[in-house]
Design a protein around this motif. Structure first.
Motif, PDB file in Angstrom:
ATOM      1  N   LEU A 201      44.854 -59.715   8.470  1.00 26.80           N
ATOM      2  CA  LEU A 201      45.152 -60.781   9.429  1.00 26.80           C
ATOM      3  C   LEU A 201      46.435 -60.524  10.217  1.00 26.80           C
ATOM      4  N   ALA A 202      47.448 -59.981   9.568  1.00 28.87           N
ATOM      5  CA  ALA A 202      48.720 -59.734  10.253  1.00 28.87           C
ATOM      6  C   ALA A 202      48.553 -58.687  11.351  1.00 28.87           C
ATOM      7  N   LYS A 205      46.278 -60.051  14.152  1.00 31.33           N
ATOM      8  CA  LYS A 205      47.010 -61.012  14.971  1.00 31.33           C
ATOM      9  C   LYS A 205      47.867 -60.298  16.011  1.00 31.33           C
ATOM     10  N   GLU A 206      48.564 -59.230  15.587  1.00 29.79           N
ATOM     11  CA  GLU A 206      49.371 -58.441  16.530  1.00 29.79           C
ATOM     12  C   GLU A 206      48.494 -57.866  17.644  1.00 29.79           C
ATOM     13  N   LEU A 208      45.533 -58.951  18.690  1.00 30.95           N
ATOM     14  CA  LEU A 208      44.969 -59.995  19.548  1.00 30.95           C
ATOM     15  C   LEU A 208      46.010 -60.553  20.522  1.00 30.95           C
ATOM     16  N   LEU A 209      47.251 -60.654  20.079  1.00 28.89           N
ATOM     17  CA  LEU A 209      48.304 -61.119  20.983  1.00 28.89           C
ATOM     18  C   LEU A 209      48.500 -60.138  22.140  1.00 28.89           C
TER      19      LEU A 209
END
Length: 330
Positions: A201-202, A205-206, A208-209
């Motif tokens: 997830l971490a 998330k990076e 996707l941002l």
């Protein structure tokens, strides 16, 4: 220590040469297809592929660039592979909804079958982008260029055979399907890595941002490029759309040739020298210098030697010479 200025020139020239070979093969195949097929065939294909590429611009954009940018993160390519799987599933689901709910677009024979086949082929682009990112990380531009060449050759051969046998616009579909699947197969072989599904997830998330920051620009550019064919699909004949689509393609030849080189090579190199602004500035200046001089010959040919267009494309396309001239100004 690596001399990035020398590396930029060497790799840029090598990748450009491979790209020019790939373009020559693709363009030669296009000329033969233009002589065999009629504008209506290209119009039918343009409507379907425009719709799919707009969907893919939303679901699959940025995976390759995100993988390169965050190449330092642990298991980045495994996570990119996981993201590509989910993005491909999203592409298929959205396309399925369009397939079920839309009637106007699929108003010609074999349209729905072709749309389904193209969707599955285009959905593979996410996986290809992960393998491409792995090769670019290692500055292996040669492998990326050669894969593009081999895929183009076989795709064009299949397209020409199908066109000669009277398959119409399905010949263009066949060319795209062979190109997409062969490209994925060859990239996987060249990358020499086995990717497995991972969803940290971490890391995701990076990624996707970062993808979010690119999405608006990418989606907007594809929308501007592809929406006219899609809109015309509701209001105009497929012959009109085919003429528009090939006219725009011819007028944008410099971008067609150079964009993959600039996008793949530049982003990879810049990701390694992110904080070295002077080096980035010099490379950008060199690219602008080359790009502006590549545009001029195309403009001259299309404005002063319009009979060459008819000679290359055949009489089926004689009516597009004035339109090409106007588009070349853009």
């Amino acid at each position: 220590m690596i001399d990035f200025n020398a590396l930029a020139v060497k790799q840029g020239v090598l990748f450009s040469l491979l790209r020019y070979v790939s373009f020559f093969i693709s363009f030669s195949g296009q000329l033969f297809l233009l002589r065999i097929l009629v504008p209506e065939d290209f119009g039918q294909y343009a409507v379907l592929v425009s719709l799919i590429e707009i969907v893919c611009a939303f679901t699959l954009s940025g995976i390759q660039h995100a993988a390169i940018k965050y190449q330092h993160l642990p298991l980045i390519f495994e996570n990119s592979f996981g993201l590509a799987i989910l993005s491909s599933i999203a592409t298929v689901i959205i396309s399925l909804i369009i397939f079920i709910t839309t009637e106007v677009i699929f108003d010609f024979e074999n349209a729905r079958n072709a749309f389904a086949i193209l969707t599955l082929s285009k959905a593979m682009a996410g996986f290809s982008s992960v393998y491409t990112a792995s090769l670019l990380k290692d500055m292996n531009f040669t492998a990326v260029g050669l894969v593009d060449i081999y895929s183009n050759i076989l795709g064009i051969i299949v397209g020409l055979i199908m066109a000669s046998l009277g398959f119409g616009f399905l010949a263009l579909v066949g060319r795209e399907v062979v190109f997409s699947w062969l490209k994925l197969f060859l990239l996987r072989k060249a990358a020499k890595i086995k990717l497995r599904f991972r969803f940290d997830l971490a890391v995701i998330k990076e990624m996707l941002l970062f993808i979010k920051s690119l999405l608006l620009v990418t989606f907007s550019s594809v929308l501007v490029l592809r929406s006219p064919s899609l809109v015309f699909g509701f209001a105009e004949t497929k012959t009109f759309i085919g003429v528009y689509d090939r006219t725009y393609y011819l007028s944008q030849l410099p971008n067609t040739i150079l964009s993959p080189v600039l996008n793949n090579f530049s982003f990879t190199l810049f990701s390694k020298i992110t904080n070295e602004h002077e080096k980035i500035k010099k490379i950008l200046e060199l690219q602008i210098f080359v790009l502006t001089r590549a545009v001029l010959p195309v403009f001259v040919v299309f404005n002063f030697y319009q009979e060459l267009i008819v000679l290359l494309l055949g009489m089926n396309w004689a009516d597009i010479t004035d339109t090409v001239k106007h588009f070349s100004l853009l």
